[in-house]
Design a protein around this motif. Structure first.
Motif, PDB file in Angstrom:
ATOM      1  N   GLY A   1       0.818  -1.209   0.000  1.00 28.35           N
ATOM      2  CA  GLY A   1       0.000   0.000   0.000  1.00 28.35           C
ATOM      3  C   GLY A   1       0.854   1.262   0.000  1.00 28.35           C
ATOM      4  N   GLU A   2       0.180   2.393   0.112  1.00 31.39           N
ATOM      5  CA  GLU A   2       0.891   3.669  -0.046  1.00 31.39           C
ATOM      6  C   GLU A   2       1.762   4.025   1.151  1.00 31.39           C
ATOM      7  OE1 GLU A   2      -2.798   6.585   1.302  1.00 31.39           O
ATOM      8  OE2 GLU A   2      -2.279   6.413  -0.807  1.00 31.39           O
ATOM      9  N   GLU A   3       1.578   3.339   2.281  1.00 32.98           N
ATOM     10  CA  GLU A   3       2.400   3.646   3.461  1.00 32.98           C
ATOM     11  C   GLU A   3       3.585   2.692   3.590  1.00 32.98           C
ATOM     12  OE1 GLU A   3      -0.381   3.652   6.648  1.00 32.98           O
ATOM     13  OE2 GLU A   3      -1.396   5.466   5.936  1.00 32.98           O
ATOM     14  N   GLY A   4       3.708   1.755   2.662  1.00 29.28           N
ATOM     15  CA  GLY A   4       4.828   0.811   2.737  1.00 29.28           C
ATOM     16  C   GLY A   4       5.543   0.700   1.410  1.00 29.28           C
ATOM     17  N   THR A   5       5.711   1.845   0.734  1.00 24.54           N
ATOM     18  CA  THR A   5       6.308   1.828  -0.603  1.00 24.54           C
ATOM     19  C   THR A   5       7.807   1.556  -0.531  1.00 24.54           C
ATOM     20  OG1 THR A   5       6.629   4.221  -0.513  1.00 24.54           O
ATOM     21  CG2 THR A   5       4.623   3.429  -1.567  1.00 24.54           C
ATOM     22  N   MET A   6       8.352   1.084  -1.639  1.00 19.34           N
ATOM     23  CA  MET A   6       9.790   0.879  -1.769  1.00 19.34           C
ATOM     24  C   MET A   6      10.386   2.086  -2.482  1.00 19.34           C
ATOM     25  SD  MET A   6      10.262  -2.022  -0.311  1.00 19.34           S
ATOM     26  CE  MET A   6      11.800  -2.784  -0.808  1.00 19.34           C
ATOM     27  N   GLN A   7      11.541   2.520  -2.044  1.00 19.73           N
ATOM     28  CA  GLN A   7      12.199   3.675  -2.667  1.00 19.73           C
ATOM     29  C   GLN A   7      13.201   3.261  -3.740  1.00 19.73           C
ATOM     30  OE1 GLN A   7      10.941   6.679  -1.650  1.00 19.73           O
ATOM     31  NE2 GLN A   7       9.648   5.324  -0.408  1.00 19.73           N
ATOM     32  N   VAL A   8      13.564   1.965  -3.737  1.00 18.61           N
ATOM     33  CA  VAL A   8      14.572   1.460  -4.679  1.00 18.61           C
ATOM     34  C   VAL A   8      14.021   0.234  -5.396  1.00 18.61           C
ATOM     35  CG1 VAL A   8      16.921   0.542  -4.931  1.00 18.61           C
ATOM     36  CG2 VAL A   8      16.442   2.280  -3.185  1.00 18.61           C
ATOM     37  N   LEU A   9      14.103   0.245  -6.726  1.00 20.68           N
ATOM     38  CA  LEU A   9      13.752  -0.931  -7.522  1.00 20.68           C
ATOM     39  C   LEU A   9      15.036  -1.735  -7.701  1.00 20.68           C
ATOM     40  CD1 LEU A   9      11.113  -1.913  -8.907  1.00 20.68           C
ATOM     41  CD2 LEU A   9      12.066  -1.051 -11.056  1.00 20.68           C
ATOM     42  N   PRO A  10      15.069  -3.008  -7.274  1.00 19.61           N
ATOM     43  CA  PRO A  10      16.339  -3.736  -7.300  1.00 19.61           C
ATOM     44  C   PRO A  10      16.881  -3.935  -8.717  1.00 19.61           C
ATOM     45  CG  PRO A  10      14.519  -5.186  -6.666  1.00 19.61           C
ATOM     46  CD  PRO A  10      13.967  -3.792  -6.712  1.00 19.61           C
ATOM     47  N   ARG A  11      18.190  -4.035  -8.783  1.00 17.66           N
ATOM     48  CA  ARG A  11      18.922  -4.095 -10.057  1.00 17.66           C
ATOM     49  C   ARG A  11      18.393  -5.187 -10.995  1.00 17.66           C
ATOM     50  NH1 ARG A  11      24.311  -2.598 -10.882  1.00 17.66           N
ATOM     51  NH2 ARG A  11      24.334  -2.071  -8.650  1.00 17.66           N
ATOM     52  N   ASN A  12      18.070  -6.363 -10.445  1.00 16.34           N
ATOM     53  CA  ASN A  12      17.655  -7.484 -11.316  1.00 16.34           C
ATOM     54  C   ASN A  12      16.316  -7.225 -12.000  1.00 16.34           C
ATOM     55  OD1 ASN A  12      16.215  -7.689  -8.937  1.00 16.34           O
ATOM     56  ND2 ASN A  12      16.396  -9.908  -8.753  1.00 16.34           N
ATOM     57  N   LEU A  13      15.556  -6.249 -11.507  1.00 16.17           N
ATOM     58  CA  LEU A  13      14.310  -5.823 -12.148  1.00 16.17           C
ATOM     59  C   LEU A  13      14.519  -4.499 -12.888  1.00 16.17           C
ATOM     60  CD1 LEU A  13      11.274  -6.059 -12.649  1.00 16.17           C
ATOM     61  CD2 LEU A  13      10.860  -5.279 -10.313  1.00 16.17           C
ATOM     62  N   ALA A  14      15.225  -3.579 -12.253  1.00 18.28           N
ATOM     63  CA  ALA A  14      15.376  -2.227 -12.805  1.00 18.28           C
ATOM     64  C   ALA A  14      16.169  -2.203 -14.110  1.00 18.28           C
ATOM     65  CB  ALA A  14      16.056  -1.325 -11.775  1.00 18.28           C
ATOM     66  N   VAL A  15      17.278  -2.946 -14.186  1.00 20.89           N
ATOM     67  CA  VAL A  15      18.145  -2.868 -15.373  1.00 20.89           C
ATOM     68  C   VAL A  15      17.455  -3.429 -16.613  1.00 20.89           C
ATOM     69  CG1 VAL A  15      20.316  -3.662 -16.398  1.00 20.89           C
ATOM     70  CG2 VAL A  15      20.308  -2.729 -14.072  1.00 20.89           C
ATOM     71  N   PRO A  16      16.894  -4.662 -16.556  1.00 19.45           N
ATOM     72  CA  PRO A  16      16.210  -5.134 -17.764  1.00 19.45           C
ATOM     73  C   PRO A  16      14.994  -4.283 -18.130  1.00 19.45           C
ATOM     74  CG  PRO A  16      15.927  -6.715 -15.954  1.00 19.45           C
ATOM     75  CD  PRO A  16      16.949  -5.729 -15.517  1.00 19.45           C
TER      76      PRO A  16
END
Length: 412
Positions: free
Chosen positions: A99-114
């Motif tokens: 939900g909106e109160e538990g967001t992630m600030q970083v998308l991990p490399r194995n998802l972000a790069v591709p």
């Protein structure tokens, strides 16, 4: 990794295939692929389980275990679109799982790069957009059956069950209803070049009929989408990290950028159809609304964006109708503008039901001492109560573009 271009058709001034627009499907990706090549099995495995992984709070752990895959074995536009669809859905689930109160600030490399590499290859942003959510996210149950909701399904899904499926597929049917109108644009511009007023009149009648059919398709939203499920469960997964208080800093794409990046969530304003109709009819929106719409064009496939720009640069249909003095042409032109204004009015009705009224109910529930959770795993989102998922102030924006559309009528 490469995107294959479609062959050009030099015969017409605005041949659709030059812009990756289909004679049969319009801006929809024709019969999208539903499977990626074998090396990308880890992505597809997660994509198939997304609703369960998100509602059981296990998606983030699965993403962290996902191997780092190269995008080099993706071939052609269809594979790239499916990869973008899959990675965008996984990304939305990863960011918004809690939900909106538990967001992630970083998308991990194995998802972000591709995701970044596939986005760069397609010229799309690394976030779920209308081009993924609707245009590339459909399949026929019976491959030889009709393009009707009973014979359609999504390729990838998120929490929201039948309401999410209905939301995607009704929107797809609106896009499909627009196809004769898209073809009418090329016919109208061809008729202008050839000074053929009869052909121009036929094209405008065809366009008006298509816009009216789009409104009829949009009305089916009531039959397939539950407002509470849309507001409390589905909507957060369409939200982006630009102009959103829940993600005010944006998102860091690990391995891509050390600085956070901000992208808008999915929005109907990213659909190329209405941009194309506006340009043909010479509809001029007020500066703030026009600026938002221009920004939304960056979320379209580049070839579709180029189609809109090509219409913008063409001879003014409005000026031609004004100078012709032909009452039949003026009536046909005004029917198109009226149909477009009516479509936008009906869109406001839909948004009132699915966002404003649903938000009021959610707010009332939150105020109750025994407030139960919404249908989602968490509580309904509140950060975007007055905004669209694209980040616009939704009612002032929708009313503004509806009103400026009406102002496009040519008086006798």
């Amino acid at each position: 990794m490469e995107a294959s271009g479609d062959p050009e058709e030099p015969s017409l001034p605005l041949a659709l295939t030059r812009f990756q627009v289909s004679e049969e499907f319009g801006f929809l990706l024709p019969d999208p692929l539903t499977e990626l090549p074998a090396p990308y099995g880890p992505w597809m495995d997660i994509a198939r389980e997304l609703p369960q992984l998100i509602t059981s709070h296990r998606l983030r752990a699965r993403v962290h275990q996902m191997p780092q895959l190269s995008t080099q074995q993706l071939r052609g536009r269809e594979e790239l679109h499916l990869a973008h669809l899959v990675l965008s859905f996984i990304t939305m689930g990863y960011v918004w799982q809690e939900g909106e109160e538990g967001t992630m600030q970083v998308l991990p490399r194995n998802l972000a790069v591709p995701f970044w590499e596939v986005s760069q290859a397609l010229g799309l942003p690394p976030i779920l957009s209308h081009a993924d959510f609707v245009l590339a996210n459909w399949r026929r149950k019976d491959p030889n059956g009709p393009l009707e909701i009973e014979n359609l399904d999504t390729i990838v899904t998120l929490p929201g069950g039948e309401s999410l499926r209905g939301f995607i597929l009704v929107t797809l049917l609106v896009e499909k209803a627009a196809v004769p109108g898209i073809k009418a644009i090329t016919q109208a511009l061809g008729a202008i070049v050839q000074c053929d007023e009869e052909a121009l009149h036929r094209a405008l009648e065809e366009l008006a009929g298509a816009i009216e059919a789009m409104s009829k398709a949009l009305r089916r939203m009531h039959d397939y989408v539950d407002p509470e499920v849309f507001y409390s469960v589905i909507r957060i997964f369409l939200s982006g990290w630009k102009d959103n208080p829940a993600m005010a800093q944006g998102l860091i794409y690990e391995g891509v950028s050390l600085e956070p990046m901000a992208f808008s969530g999915g929005s109907a304003a990213q659909s190329t159809v209405l941009h194309a109709f506006d340009e043909l009819l010479g509809i001029c929106h007020r500066e703030d609304s026009a600026a938002f719409l221009r920004r939304m064009r960056q979320y379209m496939p580049p070839a579709h964006r180029a189609f809109v720009e090509e219409i913008h640069g063409a001879v003014s249909l409005r000026q031609l109708v004004l100078s012709s003095g032909d009452a039949r042409l003026r009536a046909a032109f005004n029917r198109c503008v009226a149909a477009l204004a009516d479509f936008r009015s009906y869109h406001i009705t839909i948004v009132t039901k699915y966002i404003a009224a649903a938000a009021a109910k959610a707010k009332a529930r939150r105020a109750e001492p025994s407030a139960r959770a919404g249908p989602s795993a968490g509580k309904p989102p509140s950060a975007l109560e007055a905004k669209g998922t694209g980040g616009s102030h939704i009612f002032s924006f929708l009313k503004s573009i509806r009103d400026t559309t009406r102002e496009g009528m040519i008086s006798a």
